[in-house]
Write a protein that holds these residues in place. Structure first.
Motif, PDB file in Angstrom:
ATOM      1  N   GLN A   1     124.015  93.123 -33.815  1.00 37.54           N
ATOM      2  CA  GLN A   1     122.806  92.872 -34.889  1.00 37.54           C
ATOM      3  C   GLN A   1     121.795  93.843 -34.749  1.00 37.54           C
ATOM      4  OE1 GLN A   1     121.703  88.809 -33.241  1.00 37.54           O
ATOM      5  NE2 GLN A   1     122.336  87.838 -34.945  1.00 37.54           N
ATOM      6  N   ILE A   2     121.475  94.291 -33.605  1.00 39.38           N
ATOM      7  CA  ILE A   2     120.343  95.360 -33.276  1.00 39.38           C
ATOM      8  C   ILE A   2     120.914  96.665 -33.982  1.00 39.38           C
ATOM      9  CG2 ILE A   2     119.135  96.973 -31.776  1.00 39.38           C
ATOM     10  CD1 ILE A   2     119.141  94.312 -30.021  1.00 39.38           C
TER      11      ILE A   2
ATOM     12  N   SER B   1     110.829  97.385 -35.023  1.00 42.66           N
ATOM     13  CA  SER B   1     109.477  97.094 -34.470  1.00 42.66           C
ATOM     14  C   SER B   1     109.743  96.834 -33.109  1.00 42.66           C
ATOM     15  CB  SER B   1     108.559  96.323 -35.300  1.00 42.66           C
ATOM     16  OG  SER B   1     107.287  96.388 -34.343  1.00 42.66           O
ATOM     17  N   ILE B   2     110.554  95.640 -32.977  1.00 42.46           N
ATOM     18  CA  ILE B   2     110.789  94.944 -31.564  1.00 42.46           C
ATOM     19  C   ILE B   2     111.533  96.031 -30.776  1.00 42.46           C
ATOM     20  CG2 ILE B   2     112.046  93.170 -30.633  1.00 42.46           C
ATOM     21  CD1 ILE B   2     111.313  91.437 -33.066  1.00 42.46           C
ATOM     22  N   VAL B   3     112.606  96.568 -31.241  1.00 37.09           N
ATOM     23  CA  VAL B   3     113.495  97.496 -30.541  1.00 37.09           C
ATOM     24  C   VAL B   3     112.675  98.764 -30.037  1.00 37.09           C
ATOM     25  CG1 VAL B   3     115.527  99.034 -30.309  1.00 37.09           C
ATOM     26  CG2 VAL B   3     115.454  96.691 -31.192  1.00 37.09           C
ATOM     27  N   HIS B   4     111.746  99.209 -30.826  1.00 30.90           N
ATOM     28  CA  HIS B   4     111.005 100.217 -30.581  1.00 30.90           C
ATOM     29  C   HIS B   4     109.789  99.973 -29.523  1.00 30.90           C
ATOM     30  CE1 HIS B   4     108.286 103.963 -31.528  1.00 30.90           C
ATOM     31  NE2 HIS B   4     107.466 103.085 -31.761  1.00 30.90           N
ATOM     32  N   ASP B   5     109.609  98.688 -29.313  1.00 30.86           N
ATOM     33  CA  ASP B   5     108.652  98.363 -28.204  1.00 30.86           C
ATOM     34  C   ASP B   5     109.726  97.995 -26.973  1.00 30.86           C
ATOM     35  OD1 ASP B   5     106.342  97.221 -26.731  1.00 30.86           O
ATOM     36  OD2 ASP B   5     107.354  95.358 -27.209  1.00 30.86           O
ATOM     37  N   SER B   6     110.870  97.316 -27.170  1.00 30.53           N
ATOM     38  CA  SER B   6     111.711  97.312 -25.912  1.00 30.53           C
ATOM     39  C   SER B   6     113.061  96.639 -26.409  1.00 30.53           C
ATOM     40  CB  SER B   6     110.835  96.370 -24.751  1.00 30.53           C
ATOM     41  OG  SER B   6     111.929  95.706 -24.007  1.00 30.53           O
ATOM     42  N   LEU B   7     114.215  97.369 -25.801  1.00 25.37           N
ATOM     43  CA  LEU B   7     115.520  96.922 -26.334  1.00 25.37           C
ATOM     44  C   LEU B   7     115.686  95.491 -25.543  1.00 25.37           C
ATOM     45  CD1 LEU B   7     118.220  96.960 -27.796  1.00 25.37           C
ATOM     46  CD2 LEU B   7     119.007  98.367 -25.533  1.00 25.37           C
ATOM     47  N   HIS B   8     115.073  95.452 -24.283  1.00 28.26           N
ATOM     48  CA  HIS B   8     115.280  94.347 -23.425  1.00 28.26           C
ATOM     49  C   HIS B   8     114.625  93.078 -24.224  1.00 28.26           C
ATOM     50  CE1 HIS B   8     115.693  91.799 -19.962  1.00 28.26           C
ATOM     51  NE2 HIS B   8     113.995  91.584 -20.193  1.00 28.26           N
ATOM     52  N   HIS B   9     113.463  93.157 -24.643  1.00 26.44           N
ATOM     53  CA  HIS B   9     112.672  92.166 -25.267  1.00 26.44           C
ATOM     54  C   HIS B   9     113.615  91.525 -26.563  1.00 26.44           C
ATOM     55  CE1 HIS B   9     109.438  89.810 -26.456  1.00 26.44           C
ATOM     56  NE2 HIS B   9     109.372  90.209 -27.669  1.00 26.44           N
ATOM     57  N   ALA B  10     114.089  92.693 -27.411  1.00 21.80           N
ATOM     58  CA  ALA B  10     115.013  92.222 -28.531  1.00 21.80           C
ATOM     59  C   ALA B  10     116.074  91.384 -28.255  1.00 21.80           C
ATOM     60  CB  ALA B  10     115.383  93.615 -29.139  1.00 21.80           C
ATOM     61  N   LEU B  11     116.726  91.785 -26.942  1.00 21.68           N
ATOM     62  CA  LEU B  11     118.130  91.188 -26.524  1.00 21.68           C
ATOM     63  C   LEU B  11     117.594  89.714 -26.029  1.00 21.68           C
ATOM     64  CD1 LEU B  11     119.896  94.091 -24.764  1.00 21.68           C
ATOM     65  CD2 LEU B  11     120.814  92.834 -26.847  1.00 21.68           C
ATOM     66  N   ASP B  12     116.645  89.587 -24.976  1.00 26.24           N
ATOM     67  CA  ASP B  12     116.418  88.407 -24.466  1.00 26.24           C
ATOM     68  C   ASP B  12     115.175  87.699 -25.153  1.00 26.24           C
ATOM     69  OD1 ASP B  12     118.093  89.145 -22.437  1.00 26.24           O
ATOM     70  OD2 ASP B  12     116.569  89.952 -20.982  1.00 26.24           O
ATOM     71  N   GLY B  13     114.174  88.185 -25.345  1.00 27.49           N
ATOM     72  CA  GLY B  13     113.041  87.326 -26.235  1.00 27.49           C
ATOM     73  C   GLY B  13     113.242  86.990 -27.642  1.00 27.49           C
ATOM     74  N   HIS B  14     114.173  87.684 -28.332  1.00 26.59           N
ATOM     75  CA  HIS B  14     114.369  87.307 -29.633  1.00 26.59           C
ATOM     76  C   HIS B  14     115.736  87.057 -29.784  1.00 26.59           C
ATOM     77  CE1 HIS B  14     110.572  88.213 -31.514  1.00 26.59           C
ATOM     78  NE2 HIS B  14     110.542  89.227 -30.563  1.00 26.59           N
ATOM     79  N   GLN B  15     116.731  86.944 -28.748  1.00 26.34           N
ATOM     80  CA  GLN B  15     118.060  86.682 -28.640  1.00 26.34           C
ATOM     81  C   GLN B  15     118.724  87.281 -29.596  1.00 26.34           C
ATOM     82  OE1 GLN B  15     117.356  82.451 -28.893  1.00 26.34           O
ATOM     83  NE2 GLN B  15     116.910  82.344 -26.547  1.00 26.34           N
ATOM     84  N   LEU B  16     118.689  88.665 -29.893  1.00 24.59           N
ATOM     85  CA  LEU B  16     119.585  89.345 -30.754  1.00 24.59           C
ATOM     86  C   LEU B  16     120.692  90.191 -29.885  1.00 24.59           C
ATOM     87  CD1 LEU B  16     116.516  91.260 -32.543  1.00 24.59           C
ATOM     88  CD2 LEU B  16     118.298  89.879 -33.732  1.00 24.59           C
TER      89      LEU B  16
END
Length: 150
Positions: free
Chosen positions: A52-53, A33-48
């Motif tokens: 892992q992704i 769901s997070i990556v569907h919204d934004s890969l950048h948000h998954a990497l930076d906002g969720h520190q994945l």
């Protein structure tokens, strides 16, 4: 869990046993769901991390959870609603006020309509979205971290 996905685990004491990123309280479905919204948000906002992704997307896209048989599937996945059966709405009431709509029960509150609640409960077919994301992000995600989809 399978050695193909070392970043993904299911443990009874975390997230009710649903598949998640190891060391995190982040379900595989949440990652999709997070990556569907934004890969950048998954990497930076969720520190994945990218591995892992990719593992979470691959795990979901291949429906590995069906093989692993977790206690429960991800909370936002349609497999979970199949597992739990139909939602009992007999004691729920949709309330429409001037500026809002919500559904309430004795110990329950959902902000949205009854239709929204039922749609939310049904969940998403995240594996289809995960497959599309793996295709769309194939240039950004490393190849060595997870198995190739067959």
């Amino acid at each position: 869990m399978t050695s193909l996905f070392p970043e993904i685990v299911c443990t009874e004491d975390t997230l009710w046993g649903s598949p998640r990123v190891d060391g995190r309280r982040l379900a595989v479905g949440d990652v999709v769901s997070i990556v569907h919204d934004s890969l950048h948000h998954a990497l930076d906002g969720h520190q994945l991390t990218l591995p892992q992704i990719k593992q979470a997307l691959s795990y979901c896209a291949t429906l590995q959870c069906k093989n692993d048989k977790p206690l429960v599937f991800c909370h936002n996945c349609s497999l979970r609603s199949e597992q739990e059966g139909p939602l009992d709405t007999s004691d729920l009431e949709e309330v429409i006020s001037e500026n809002s709509v919500f559904v309430k029960g004795e110990k329950f509150m959902f902000f949205g309509s009854m239709e929204d609640l039922l749609k939310d409960y049904r969940g998403c077919d995240w594996w289809m979205i995960a497959t599309d994301l793996l295709i769309d992000l194939r240039n950004e995600l490393p190849n060595e971290s997870t198995p190739k989809l067959s």
